[in-house]
Design a protein around this motif. Structure first.
Motif, PDB file in Angstrom:
ATOM      1  N   UNK A  63      26.205 -70.127  42.695  1.00  0.00           N
ATOM      2  CA  UNK A  63      27.197 -70.271  43.770  1.00  0.00           C
ATOM      3  C   UNK A  63      28.576 -70.587  43.198  1.00  0.00           C
ATOM      4  N   UNK A  64      28.621 -71.443  42.191  1.00  0.00           N
ATOM      5  CA  UNK A  64      29.909 -71.775  41.570  1.00  0.00           C
ATOM      6  C   UNK A  64      30.495 -70.564  40.848  1.00  0.00           C
ATOM      7  N   UNK A  65      29.644 -69.778  40.212  1.00  0.00           N
ATOM      8  CA  UNK A  65      30.117 -68.570  39.530  1.00  0.00           C
ATOM      9  C   UNK A  65      30.746 -67.600  40.519  1.00  0.00           C
ATOM     10  N   UNK A  66      30.093 -67.403  41.672  1.00  0.00           N
ATOM     11  CA  UNK A  66      30.667 -66.517  42.691  1.00  0.00           C
ATOM     12  C   UNK A  66      31.982 -67.084  43.220  1.00  0.00           C
ATOM     13  N   UNK A  67      32.023 -68.406  43.404  1.00  0.00           N
ATOM     14  CA  UNK A  67      33.253 -69.021  43.885  1.00  0.00           C
ATOM     15  C   UNK A  67      34.406 -68.881  42.909  1.00  0.00           C
TER      16      UNK A  67
END
Length: 266
Positions: free
Chosen positions: A18-22
């Motif tokens: 999720x952090x990577x996508x963000x």
């Protein structure tokens, strides 16, 4: 631990994804040109369409030709625009560092003899970085949106002038562009991913067990009993002499050697 090992690994991995996508969304929003677009409410048919970003402004003609021009100056730009630039760049840098740290902190990746406590600290560090990066992105986009709203209503107030009941348009108005919504969503995803990493940190940290110290004193090897009382000697007192029992009486080793018995000559 807060949850079983598999649940901790899943929580950490999901927070990382999720952090990577963000972070990817924050980078995309920063590079997009549609931060503010021309409002076509009062002029739906126009030969040109203007939109602006953090780094350049563009004009798209009705023929489909688009021309963009970068901002070649820093001192001439509004202070709020420079602040938004700084917030987005800080968010990208912190997010990139957090991704690098979180890769080595993943429980499914073993690097040498790294202990779980070190992975827990790295997970917590990356989670805090993701949270700060998400807040920077949300703050930057919100500041730009607030600047657009202020300029929009100021332009609306000065756009129309009453001349004998006629309404005349004197300047263009700008409204929210698609980059703002991308930035809001990306900042929120990064923030959620950071919170999940912090939650996973609690599961990775080893439990601290406190044992109560109980003092243990070893009993003496040789204990002599007398009718008058009790006396014991241990090996921890080198100055004391070991006593033994002979013929129902207590005698020291020196006394035994000074008074040999008949069995010594056998």
């Amino acid at each position: 631990m807060l949850c079983p090992t598999m649940a901790v690994t899943a929580c950490q991995g999901l927070g990382f994804v999720v952090s990577l996508i963000g972070i990817a969304g924050i980078i995309a929003a920063t590079c997009m040109d549609q931060w503010s677009t021309q409002d076509l409410y009062n002029n739906p048919v126009t030969a040109v369409f203007n939109y602006q970003g953090l780094w350049r402004s563009c004009v798209r003609e009705s023929s489909g030709f688009t021309e963009c021009r970068g901002y070649f100056t820093l001192l001439g730009l509004p202070a709020m625009l420079q602040a938004v630039r700084a917030l987005m760049i800080v968010g990208i840098v912190l997010g990139a560092i957090g991704l690098l740290v979180s890769i080595f902190a993943l429980k499914c990746i073993r690097i040498g003899s790294m202990e779980d406590s070190a992975k827990a600290n790295m997970t917590l560090t990356s989670g805090i970085m993701f949270i700060i990066a998400g807040l920077c992105a949300i703050a930057g986009v919100s500041v730009f949106a607030n600047m657009l709203v202020t300029n929009f209503w100021m332009s609306t107030a000065s756009m129309y002038t009453s001349l004998g009941g006629m309404v005349q348009t004197v300047q263009n108005r700008y409204t929210f562009g698609s980059a703002l919504f991308v930035g809001w969503v990306a900042g929120g995803l990064t923030l959620i991913g950071g919170v999940m990493m912090c939650i996973a940190c609690r599961g990775l940290a080893p439990e601290e067990t406190n044992y109560k110290a109980v003092s243990y004193h070893a009993s003496g090897n040789n204990v002599s009993y007398k009718p008058g009382g009790f006396k014991a000697s241990t090996a921890f007192a080198p100055s004391s002499k070991n006593k033994r029992m002979y013929d129902g009486g207590a005698h020291t080793e020196d006394e035994v050697q000074s008074h040999p018995s008949k069995y010594d000559y056998v």
